[in-house]
Design a protein around this motif. Structure first.
Motif, mmCIF file in Angstrom:
data_model
loop_
_atom_site.group_PDB
_atom_site.id
_atom_site.type_symbol
_atom_site.label_atom_id
_atom_site.label_comp_id
_atom_site.label_asym_id
_atom_site.label_seq_id
_atom_site.Cartn_x
_atom_site.Cartn_y
_atom_site.Cartn_z
ATOM 1 N N GLY A 82 0.160 -1.657 0.159
ATOM 2 C CA GLY A 82 0.250 0.024 -0.111
ATOM 3 C C GLY A 82 1.261 1.254 0.178
ATOM 4 N N VAL A 83 2.292 1.117 -0.731
ATOM 5 C CA VAL A 83 2.910 2.476 -0.773
ATOM 6 C C VAL A 83 2.582 2.642 -2.571
ATOM 7 C CG1 VAL A 83 3.974 2.187 1.098
ATOM 8 C CG2 VAL A 83 4.912 0.890 -1.276
ATOM 9 N N ARG A 84 3.657 4.286 -2.522
ATOM 10 C CA ARG A 84 3.119 4.986 -3.502
ATOM 11 C C ARG A 84 4.811 3.769 -4.744
ATOM 12 N NH1 ARG A 84 2.655 10.708 -4.164
ATOM 13 N NH2 ARG A 84 2.283 10.229 -6.717
ATOM 14 N N PHE A 85 5.727 3.404 -3.703
ATOM 15 C CA PHE A 85 6.978 3.451 -5.181
ATOM 16 C C PHE A 85 7.413 2.303 -3.835
ATOM 17 C CE2 PHE A 85 5.671 8.070 -5.174
ATOM 18 C CZ PHE A 85 5.637 8.460 -6.094
ATOM 19 N N ALA A 86 7.927 1.174 -4.561
ATOM 20 C CA ALA A 86 9.433 0.065 -5.046
ATOM 21 C C ALA A 86 10.036 0.755 -4.985
ATOM 22 C CB ALA A 86 7.926 -1.068 -4.749
ATOM 23 N N LEU A 87 11.298 0.502 -5.020
ATOM 24 C CA LEU A 87 12.613 0.255 -6.463
ATOM 25 C C LEU A 87 13.417 -1.231 -5.605
ATOM 26 C CD1 LEU A 87 12.116 2.954 -6.661
ATOM 27 C CD2 LEU A 87 14.744 2.858 -7.039
ATOM 28 N N LEU A 88 13.227 -2.000 -6.318
ATOM 29 C CA LEU A 88 13.744 -3.605 -6.697
ATOM 30 C C LEU A 88 15.832 -2.892 -5.796
ATOM 31 C CD1 LEU A 88 13.951 -6.449 -6.918
ATOM 32 C CD2 LEU A 88 13.538 -6.558 -9.254
ATOM 33 N N VAL A 89 16.073 -3.959 -5.370
ATOM 34 C CA VAL A 89 17.963 -3.588 -6.113
ATOM 35 C C VAL A 89 18.146 -5.199 -5.450
ATOM 36 C CG1 VAL A 89 17.519 -1.407 -5.035
ATOM 37 C CG2 VAL A 89 17.325 -2.787 -3.452
ATOM 38 N N ASN A 90 19.855 -4.815 -5.531
ATOM 39 C CA ASN A 90 19.961 -6.432 -5.107
ATOM 40 C C ASN A 90 20.619 -7.377 -3.844
ATOM 41 O OD1 ASN A 90 22.233 -4.806 -4.537
ATOM 42 N ND2 ASN A 90 23.550 -5.165 -6.507
ATOM 43 N N SER A 91 20.154 -6.457 -2.894
ATOM 44 C CA SER A 91 20.070 -7.125 -1.519
ATOM 45 C C SER A 91 19.475 -5.931 -0.552
ATOM 46 C CB SER A 91 21.592 -7.721 -1.612
ATOM 47 O OG SER A 91 22.141 -6.177 -0.851
ATOM 48 N N GLY A 92 19.228 -6.430 0.833
ATOM 49 C CA GLY A 92 18.665 -5.757 1.820
ATOM 50 C C GLY A 92 20.104 -4.939 2.244
ATOM 51 N N SER A 93 20.621 -5.102 2.256
ATOM 52 C CA SER A 93 22.033 -4.663 2.763
ATOM 53 C C SER A 93 22.407 -3.322 1.189
ATOM 54 C CB SER A 93 23.341 -4.880 2.355
ATOM 55 O OG SER A 93 23.270 -6.356 3.179
ATOM 56 N N SER A 94 21.771 -3.379 0.096
ATOM 57 C CA SER A 94 21.647 -2.772 -0.386
ATOM 58 C C SER A 94 20.753 -1.668 -0.600
ATOM 59 C CB SER A 94 22.202 -2.935 -1.837
ATOM 60 O OG SER A 94 23.109 -3.728 -2.724
ATOM 61 N N ALA A 95 19.338 -2.021 -0.020
ATOM 62 C CA ALA A 95 18.533 -1.423 0.114
ATOM 63 C C ALA A 95 18.310 -0.761 1.358
ATOM 64 C CB ALA A 95 17.610 -2.556 0.372
ATOM 65 N N ASN A 96 19.052 -0.670 2.635
ATOM 66 C CA ASN A 96 19.270 0.132 2.944
ATOM 67 C C ASN A 96 20.219 1.140 2.607
ATOM 68 O OD1 ASN A 96 17.968 -1.051 5.790
ATOM 69 N ND2 ASN A 96 20.109 -2.782 5.911
ATOM 70 N N LEU A 97 22.028 0.238 2.847
ATOM 71 C CA LEU A 97 22.643 1.810 1.840
ATOM 72 C C LEU A 97 22.051 2.619 1.458
ATOM 73 C CD1 LEU A 97 25.854 2.440 1.198
ATOM 74 C CD2 LEU A 97 25.571 0.588 -0.919
ATOM 75 N N LEU A 98 21.392 2.059 -0.331
ATOM 76 C CA LEU A 98 20.778 3.096 -0.331
ATOM 77 C C LEU A 98 19.688 3.741 0.307
ATOM 78 C CD1 LEU A 98 19.479 3.572 -3.548
ATOM 79 C CD2 LEU A 98 18.009 2.568 -3.199
ATOM 80 N N ALA A 99 18.474 3.443 0.651
ATOM 81 C CA ALA A 99 17.982 4.402 1.678
ATOM 82 C C ALA A 99 18.847 5.483 2.426
ATOM 83 C CB ALA A 99 17.065 2.992 2.205
ATOM 84 N N PHE A 100 19.844 5.186 3.362
ATOM 85 C CA PHE A 100 20.460 6.200 3.467
ATOM 86 C C PHE A 100 20.960 6.706 2.905
ATOM 87 C CE2 PHE A 100 23.855 7.907 5.809
ATOM 88 C CZ PHE A 100 22.825 8.006 7.340
ATOM 89 N N ALA A 101 21.817 6.166 1.351
ATOM 90 C CA ALA A 101 22.302 7.513 0.751
ATOM 91 C C ALA A 101 21.281 8.647 0.257
ATOM 92 C CB ALA A 101 22.799 6.703 -0.327
ATOM 93 N N VAL A 102 19.744 7.778 0.350
ATOM 94 C CA VAL A 102 18.868 8.606 0.154
ATOM 95 C C VAL A 102 19.087 10.058 0.622
ATOM 96 C CG1 VAL A 102 16.563 9.170 -0.426
ATOM 97 C CG2 VAL A 102 17.411 7.285 -1.265
ATOM 98 N N LEU A 103 18.907 9.785 1.590
ATOM 99 C CA LEU A 103 18.873 11.387 3.104
ATOM 100 C C LEU A 103 20.279 12.234 3.201
ATOM 101 C CD1 LEU A 103 17.558 8.681 5.690
ATOM 102 C CD2 LEU A 103 16.056 10.166 3.422
ATOM 103 N N THR A 104 21.295 11.559 2.312
ATOM 104 C CA THR A 104 21.902 12.439 2.311
ATOM 105 C C THR A 104 21.939 13.343 0.892
ATOM 106 O OG1 THR A 104 23.920 11.044 0.468
ATOM 107 C CG2 THR A 104 23.697 10.844 3.465
ATOM 108 N N SER A 105 21.314 13.522 0.094
ATOM 109 C CA SER A 105 21.128 13.473 -1.270
ATOM 110 C C SER A 105 20.963 15.930 -1.413
ATOM 111 C CB SER A 105 19.878 13.055 -1.959
ATOM 112 O OG SER A 105 19.736 14.484 -2.988
#
Ligand SMILES: Cc1ncc(COP(=O)(O)O)c(C=O)c1O
Length: 444
Positions: A82-105
């Protein structure tokens, strides 16, 4: 191309895959369980011919990279949550890295996380919830966890906060939702980002709403022990279009363009705009607004994920039923403290956490060795206390990280807790055997 012939071959191959599945993989479901001899794994993939057919179908299409299955998976996961957007990545660790990196933009202005900014988290954790903070030069600030839920002590949040605090990033421990109301209120009050590491909690709910969807960003892992699998894989989800835009950029090399693989100028900016100091009309495909990565998964992984996603609701129900069985079978033992949850929570449990009480005349390792000797796999709660690990040896307390107060329960979990599996492939006779072994051991 002879399309009729191609379809005939394709369908014939998939029919063979089904036959192969029935011959090679399906019998495992029926193999007799021999107590003390058959191995009881803490987790494992649960699949049928659909996953294998999707995988082979994707192989035959040979698109390989982000394609039709990836699009279907992202849309399906977003719809499930029930969310607007989901992005597929290559691991959960990558997902955490990406989520955090987003907040540094830089696109986030004053709210972006910069070097030296602080992020509140817990030390009783999986390492890659914390790693991105250190990798980006942010300062993790560690709060203790509660003994019963293994989740953040929310009464420590205010003590942990400083003028440099920008975010809270924590996991729902073993699928057990943390106190989302308290954490959300705290983040809202102080204008902090909330990242939910939902890697162990896909399908868990809090207050009737899925975990991972309460914060600004949620993450998933699709490694085999998790709630659903695609071998390796992960996802980042959000309702915020700006965070989604940044996540897409950083996932895909840091580029500004959002055209998917193999498509051109769906962004409409290809040769018509001016970016940075580049000459006007520089090809948008090669314009970079972030220092990104390539964290994409392959379409073969997504193909497996599409079949698994359909089974997810039944997996979640089985996890809950398995938890109840273990709970009822062990709840009267004074030597054990069993996992506790909040009344608002409806967890899709990842594991069954057991902590020894003062009444136990044995150690955690005595009990886990006994269980392992009886062919029952056990697991510690990941890092226990991440601060005690070699990776922290070169970091300086007060500069590279802070500790908000005594980590008493974290240390107790590190020393006295372990967890048992309850994955959907676990038959009742295995759960009953686990109960029997633990009861026998406690009586000795
Ligand atoms: C809470 C948590 N976060 C992140 C991860 C990392 O996921 P992956 O193994 O897909 O990188 C795990 C892995 O089990 C996890 O338990």
């Amino acid at each position: 191309m002879d399309e009729i012939k191609a379809k005939e071959l394709h369908d014939g191959i998939l029919a063979k895959v089904r036959e192969y599945y029935e011959l090679v993989h399906a019998p495992q479901r029926e193999s007799a369980f021999l107590p003390g001899e058959s191995r009881i794994n803490y987790a494992g993939r649960v699949f049928d011919a659909e996953e294998m057919c999707n995988l082979v179908d994707s192989g035959l299409e040979f698109w390989l990279t982000y394609g039709k299955y990836s699009r279907e998976f992202e849309a399906g996961l977003a719809a499930y949550l029930g969310v607007r957007f989901a992005l597929l990545v290559n691991s959960g660790s990558s997902a955490n890295l990406l989520a955090f990196a987003v907040l540094t933009s830089p696109l986030l202005g004053e709210r972006r996380i910069k070097r030296g900014d602080e992020v509140i988290t817990v030390a009783c954790a999986f390492p890659t919830t914390i790693a991105p903070m250190v990798q980006y030069g942010a300062v993790p600030v560690f709060a203790d966890v509660e003994a019963g839920t293994a989740n953040i002590c929310t009464d420590m949040l205010e003590t942990a906060r400083s003028p440099r605090t920008k975010a809270v990033m924590i996991a729902h421990s073993l699928g057990n939702p943390f106190n989302i109301h308290a954490v959300r209120d705290f983040c809202g009050k102080h204008g902090l980002w909330l990242v939910e590491d939902n890697c162990d909690a896909l399908g868990s709910k809090y207050g009737g709403k899925f975990t991972g969807t309460w914060g600004d960003l949620g993450t998933s892992s699709f490694y085999p022990p998790h709630h659903m699998t695609m071998g390796e894989g992960g996802a980042v989800y959000t309702n915020d279009p700006l965070l989604r835009k940044i996540a897409l950029s950083i996932r895909d090399w840091g580029r500004d363009c959002w055209c998917t693989s193999g498509t051109d100028n769906t962004c409409g900016c290809r040769f018509t705009k001016k970016f940075g100091q580049l000459p006007p009309g520089y090809d948008h495909k090669y314009v970079y607004s972030h220092f990104g990565y390539n964290l994409k998964a392959t379409d073969m992984q997504a193909a497996v994920g599409c079949a698994q996603l359909k089974k997810l609701p039944s997996f979640v129900e089985k996890r809950k039923a398995n938890f109840r069985l273990l709970y009822d079978g062990l709840k009267d033992l004074p030597e054990l403290r069993l996992f506790e949850k909040y009344p608002e929570s409806d967890p899709a449990w990842f594991g069954f956490l057991i902590t020894l009480t003062d009444r136990a005349k044995f150690t955690r390792n005595d009990l886990t060795k006994y269980l392992e000797d009886h062919r029952i796999q056990t697991r510690n709660l990941f890092a226990g206390n991440i601060l005690k690990h070699p990776c922290f040896e070169t970091l300086e307390e007060g500069k590279d990280y802070r500790v908000a107060g005594p980590l008493t329960n974290t240390d107790s979990i590190m020393n006295n807790a372990f967890w048992l599996g309850l994955y959907p492939g676990m038959e009742n006779e295995k759960l009953e055997y686990m109960i029997q072994c633990i009861r026998e051991f406690c009586k000795k």
